[in-house]
Write a protein that holds these residues in place. Structure first.
Motif, PDB file in Angstrom:
ATOM      1  N   ILE A   5       0.629  -1.218   0.197  1.00 53.12           N
ATOM      2  CA  ILE A   5      -0.090   0.131   0.204  1.00 53.12           C
ATOM      3  C   ILE A   5       0.746   1.180   0.009  1.00 53.12           C
ATOM      4  O   ILE A   5       1.741   1.304   0.855  1.00 53.12           O
ATOM      5  CB  ILE A   5      -1.042   0.053   1.225  1.00 53.12           C
ATOM      6  CG1 ILE A   5      -1.631  -1.225   1.185  1.00 53.12           C
ATOM      7  CG2 ILE A   5      -1.912   1.393   1.180  1.00 53.12           C
ATOM      8  CD1 ILE A   5      -2.587  -1.385   0.192  1.00 53.12           C
ATOM      9  N   ILE A   6       0.436   2.438  -0.893  1.00 53.65           N
ATOM     10  CA  ILE A   6       1.207   3.512  -0.696  1.00 53.65           C
ATOM     11  C   ILE A   6       0.130   4.565  -0.195  1.00 53.65           C
ATOM     12  O   ILE A   6      -1.319   4.643  -0.817  1.00 53.65           O
ATOM     13  CB  ILE A   6       1.493   4.082  -2.117  1.00 53.65           C
ATOM     14  CG1 ILE A   6       2.818   2.989  -2.593  1.00 53.65           C
ATOM     15  CG2 ILE A   6       1.988   5.410  -2.078  1.00 53.65           C
ATOM     16  CD1 ILE A   6       3.599   3.632  -3.934  1.00 53.65           C
ATOM     17  N   GLU A   7       0.352   5.080   0.753  1.00 56.22           N
ATOM     18  CA  GLU A   7      -0.465   6.357   1.250  1.00 56.22           C
ATOM     19  C   GLU A   7      -0.045   7.678   0.910  1.00 56.22           C
ATOM     20  O   GLU A   7       1.091   7.759   1.357  1.00 56.22           O
ATOM     21  CB  GLU A   7      -0.797   6.137   2.833  1.00 56.22           C
ATOM     22  CG  GLU A   7      -1.910   7.126   3.222  1.00 56.22           C
ATOM     23  CD  GLU A   7      -2.021   7.287   4.785  1.00 56.22           C
ATOM     24  OE1 GLU A   7      -2.919   7.843   5.070  1.00 56.22           O
ATOM     25  OE2 GLU A   7      -1.155   6.794   5.603  1.00 56.22           O
ATOM     26  N   VAL A   8      -0.513   8.611   0.410  1.00 55.63           N
ATOM     27  CA  VAL A   8       0.152   9.742   0.033  1.00 55.63           C
ATOM     28  C   VAL A   8      -0.647  10.927   0.991  1.00 55.63           C
ATOM     29  O   VAL A   8      -1.677  10.989   1.095  1.00 55.63           O
ATOM     30  CB  VAL A   8      -0.321  10.196  -1.472  1.00 55.63           C
ATOM     31  CG1 VAL A   8       0.360  11.522  -1.641  1.00 55.63           C
ATOM     32  CG2 VAL A   8       0.510   9.081  -2.478  1.00 55.63           C
ATOM     33  N   GLY A   9       0.074  11.864   1.546  1.00 52.55           N
ATOM     34  CA  GLY A   9      -0.394  12.633   2.555  1.00 52.55           C
ATOM     35  C   GLY A   9      -0.870  12.204   3.710  1.00 52.55           C
ATOM     36  O   GLY A   9      -2.105  12.360   3.885  1.00 52.55           O
ATOM     37  N   SER A  10      -0.235  11.330   4.455  1.00 52.08           N
ATOM     38  CA  SER A  10      -0.646  10.911   5.699  1.00 52.08           C
ATOM     39  C   SER A  10      -1.142  11.892   6.790  1.00 52.08           C
ATOM     40  O   SER A  10      -1.893  11.477   7.718  1.00 52.08           O
ATOM     41  CB  SER A  10       0.271   9.949   6.191  1.00 52.08           C
ATOM     42  OG  SER A  10       0.007   9.124   7.374  1.00 52.08           O
ATOM     43  N   GLY A  11      -0.736  13.023   6.725  1.00 50.47           N
ATOM     44  CA  GLY A  11      -0.859  13.952   7.994  1.00 50.47           C
ATOM     45  C   GLY A  11      -0.515  13.326   9.270  1.00 50.47           C
ATOM     46  O   GLY A  11       0.801  13.129   9.460  1.00 50.47           O
ATOM     47  N   THR A  12      -1.116  13.374  10.246  1.00 48.46           N
ATOM     48  CA  THR A  12      -0.799  12.870  11.435  1.00 48.46           C
ATOM     49  C   THR A  12      -0.980  11.288  11.736  1.00 48.46           C
ATOM     50  O   THR A  12      -0.726  10.483  12.826  1.00 48.46           O
ATOM     51  CB  THR A  12      -1.469  13.620  12.660  1.00 48.46           C
ATOM     52  OG1 THR A  12      -3.211  13.033  12.427  1.00 48.46           O
ATOM     53  CG2 THR A  12      -1.403  14.979  12.631  1.00 48.46           C
ATOM     54  N   LYS A  72       0.913  -5.811   3.515  1.00 41.55           N
ATOM     55  CA  LYS A  72       2.162  -6.462   3.406  1.00 41.55           C
ATOM     56  C   LYS A  72       3.170  -5.316   3.807  1.00 41.55           C
ATOM     57  O   LYS A  72       4.047  -5.593   4.562  1.00 41.55           O
ATOM     58  CB  LYS A  72       2.522  -7.007   2.180  1.00 41.55           C
ATOM     59  CG  LYS A  72       3.859  -7.776   2.068  1.00 41.55           C
ATOM     60  CD  LYS A  72       3.781  -8.479   0.558  1.00 41.55           C
ATOM     61  CE  LYS A  72       5.015  -9.018   0.564  1.00 41.55           C
ATOM     62  NZ  LYS A  72       5.182  -9.706  -0.775  1.00 41.55           N
ATOM     63  N   LYS A  73       3.191  -4.431   3.014  1.00 42.89           N
ATOM     64  CA  LYS A  73       4.044  -3.211   3.253  1.00 42.89           C
ATOM     65  C   LYS A  73       3.319  -1.902   3.113  1.00 42.89           C
ATOM     66  O   LYS A  73       2.287  -1.945   2.268  1.00 42.89           O
ATOM     67  CB  LYS A  73       5.260  -3.137   2.361  1.00 42.89           C
ATOM     68  CG  LYS A  73       6.262  -4.156   2.771  1.00 42.89           C
ATOM     69  CD  LYS A  73       7.331  -4.138   1.564  1.00 42.89           C
ATOM     70  CE  LYS A  73       8.230  -5.097   1.741  1.00 42.89           C
ATOM     71  NZ  LYS A  73       9.470  -5.172   0.581  1.00 42.89           N
ATOM     72  N   LEU A  74       3.528  -0.802   3.899  1.00 42.31           N
ATOM     73  CA  LEU A  74       2.824   0.339   3.792  1.00 42.31           C
ATOM     74  C   LEU A  74       4.059   1.637   3.488  1.00 42.31           C
ATOM     75  O   LEU A  74       4.785   1.775   4.381  1.00 42.31           O
ATOM     76  CB  LEU A  74       2.106   0.715   4.957  1.00 42.31           C
ATOM     77  CG  LEU A  74       1.428   2.153   5.008  1.00 42.31           C
ATOM     78  CD1 LEU A  74       0.562   2.447   3.934  1.00 42.31           C
ATOM     79  CD2 LEU A  74       0.833   2.219   6.563  1.00 42.31           C
ATOM     80  N   PHE A  75       3.843   2.307   2.497  1.00 43.50           N
ATOM     81  CA  PHE A  75       4.812   3.306   2.115  1.00 43.50           C
ATOM     82  C   PHE A  75       4.121   4.572   2.383  1.00 43.50           C
ATOM     83  O   PHE A  75       3.236   4.705   1.590  1.00 43.50           O
ATOM     84  CB  PHE A  75       5.336   3.083   0.718  1.00 43.50           C
ATOM     85  CG  PHE A  75       6.292   2.082   0.457  1.00 43.50           C
ATOM     86  CD1 PHE A  75       7.614   2.199   0.584  1.00 43.50           C
ATOM     87  CD2 PHE A  75       5.968   0.915   0.034  1.00 43.50           C
ATOM     88  CE1 PHE A  75       8.550   0.993   0.438  1.00 43.50           C
ATOM     89  CE2 PHE A  75       6.734  -0.186  -0.236  1.00 43.50           C
ATOM     90  CZ  PHE A  75       7.952  -0.135   0.106  1.00 43.50           C
ATOM     91  N   ILE A  76       4.548   5.381   3.333  1.00 42.04           N
ATOM     92  CA  ILE A  76       3.811   6.749   3.428  1.00 42.04           C
ATOM     93  C   ILE A  76       4.716   7.786   2.670  1.00 42.04           C
ATOM     94  O   ILE A  76       5.929   7.805   2.990  1.00 42.04           O
ATOM     95  CB  ILE A  76       3.993   7.070   4.822  1.00 42.04           C
ATOM     96  CG1 ILE A  76       2.917   6.005   5.744  1.00 42.04           C
ATOM     97  CG2 ILE A  76       3.254   8.362   5.237  1.00 42.04           C
ATOM     98  CD1 ILE A  76       3.005   6.008   7.317  1.00 42.04           C
ATOM     99  N   ILE A  77       3.864   8.596   1.933  1.00 47.40           N
ATOM    100  CA  ILE A  77       4.922   9.613   1.243  1.00 47.40           C
ATOM    101  C   ILE A  77       4.192  10.958   1.649  1.00 47.40           C
ATOM    102  O   ILE A  77       3.095  11.291   1.583  1.00 47.40           O
ATOM    103  CB  ILE A  77       4.809   9.542  -0.296  1.00 47.40           C
ATOM    104  CG1 ILE A  77       5.153   8.321  -0.675  1.00 47.40           C
ATOM    105  CG2 ILE A  77       5.445  10.599  -1.012  1.00 47.40           C
ATOM    106  CD1 ILE A  77       4.959   7.621  -2.235  1.00 47.40           C
ATOM    107  N   MET A 115      -7.038   2.478  -6.681  1.00 48.53           N
ATOM    108  CA  MET A 115      -6.740   3.826  -6.013  1.00 48.53           C
ATOM    109  C   MET A 115      -7.900   4.137  -5.389  1.00 48.53           C
ATOM    110  O   MET A 115      -9.013   4.438  -6.025  1.00 48.53           O
ATOM    111  CB  MET A 115      -5.712   4.684  -6.914  1.00 48.53           C
ATOM    112  CG  MET A 115      -5.639   5.952  -6.251  1.00 48.53           C
ATOM    113  SD  MET A 115      -4.615   7.112  -7.239  1.00 48.53           S
ATOM    114  CE  MET A 115      -5.832   7.558  -8.563  1.00 48.53           C
ATOM    115  N   VAL A 116      -8.058   4.669  -4.258  1.00 50.12           N
ATOM    116  CA  VAL A 116      -8.904   5.188  -3.453  1.00 50.12           C
ATOM    117  C   VAL A 116      -8.552   6.389  -2.963  1.00 50.12           C
ATOM    118  O   VAL A 116      -7.608   6.458  -2.151  1.00 50.12           O
ATOM    119  CB  VAL A 116      -9.757   4.348  -2.317  1.00 50.12           C
ATOM    120  CG1 VAL A 116     -10.693   5.272  -1.603  1.00 50.12           C
ATOM    121  CG2 VAL A 116     -10.289   2.989  -3.031  1.00 50.12           C
ATOM    122  N   ILE A 117      -8.871   7.543  -3.516  1.00 44.58           N
ATOM    123  CA  ILE A 117      -8.551   9.106  -3.102  1.00 44.58           C
ATOM    124  C   ILE A 117      -9.742   9.933  -2.645  1.00 44.58           C
ATOM    125  O   ILE A 117     -10.892   9.486  -3.123  1.00 44.58           O
ATOM    126  CB  ILE A 117      -7.671   9.672  -3.943  1.00 44.58           C
ATOM    127  CG1 ILE A 117      -8.423   9.798  -5.472  1.00 44.58           C
ATOM    128  CG2 ILE A 117      -6.345   8.899  -4.105  1.00 44.58           C
ATOM    129  CD1 ILE A 117      -7.306  10.630  -6.284  1.00 44.58           C
TER     130      ILE A 117
END
Length: 241
Positions: A32-39, A52-57, A123-125
């Motif tokens: 999973i990639i999460e863009v703009g995680s904030g807090t 499995k893996k989470l990439f926070i950008i 993608m869900v945004i």
């Protein structure tokens, strides 16, 4: 942590909305990639579903340091301090993407993702509601965004989101949208040229924007302006080219 207006930050604070977002996409054992995680409010709900893996950008330096501290014991969480518009997907593949991204980059962000669609399944945004409609090829007049989205994915507006679930409260309402990407090979140089040719001069009839030998069965289409035809008709012209 105080949201920065300069970065278009509005932090999600509603647990029900966060649950609904994460229920729309496959997370378990996925990259999973999460863009703009904030807090990390939405991040917490993502982690509950065992990726499995989470990439926070995250572009904000201060937020990245906060997130590094918050998730330091999570071995499968990787925090990247970078602007998503500059991020290179490199060797990633078969990923799913989730984001409550700043609205001021949403159009450029989606165009970037479309060009990397072959490594992304879904993608869900969250988007500004009027922008979500602008990408919806199932209604309204055609534009370049609708054309590209239809070429690359199945697109759905899942539900609307009130401005009251954010801190600070934005002036507009939002919508959650989902893209399910196809694996169609696209020559992006040709696609970009087609868009310029068709959509940059909307007031002209289509044949006056093109220097092509068109089959007679398309003559009724190319003698109209692009805002006078439907998606299937514009796709016929694109396939011919």
């Amino acid at each position: 942590m105080i949201p920065k207006k300069s970065l278009g930050q509005n932090f999600l604070i509603d647990k029900n909305i966060a649950k609904k977002i994460t229920n729309l996409i496959n997370i378990k054992n996925k990259i999973i990639i999460e863009v703009g995680s904030g807090t990390g409010f939405l991040t917490d709900f993502i982690l509950k579903k065992s990726p499995k893996k989470l990439f926070i950008i995250e572009k904000d330096n201060k937020l990245c340091k906060y997130l590094e501290t918050k998730y330091k014991i999570e071995e499968n969480v990787y925090i990247i301090n970078q602007d998503i518009l500059e991020f290179k997907f490199l060797k990633l593949k078969k990923i799913n993407l989730i984001s409550n991204l700043p609205y001021n980059i949403s159009k450029n962000f989606i165009l970037k993702i479309l060009k990397n669609k072959n490594i992304i399944d879904e993608m869900v945004i969250m988007l500004q509601k009027e922008v979500a409609i602008k990408f919806n090829y199932n209604q309204g007049k055609l534009n370049k965004y609708k054309f590209l989205v239809s070429l690359c994915s199945d697109y759905k507006i899942c539900f609307n989101v009130s401005k009251n679930v954010f801190l600070p409260k934005p002036k507009i309402d939002s919508a959650i949208v989902k893209f399910k990407f196809n694996r169609k090979n696209i020559n992006w140089e040709k696609a970009d040229n087609f868009i310029k040719m068709i959509f940059n001069n909307k007031r002209k009839i289509i044949k006056n924007n093109m220097n092509l030998n068109i089959k007679r069965d398309l003559s009724s289409i190319i003698n109209k302006r692009v805002d006078q035809i439907g998606l299937n008709e514009i796709l016929k012209i694109y396939d011919l080219i």
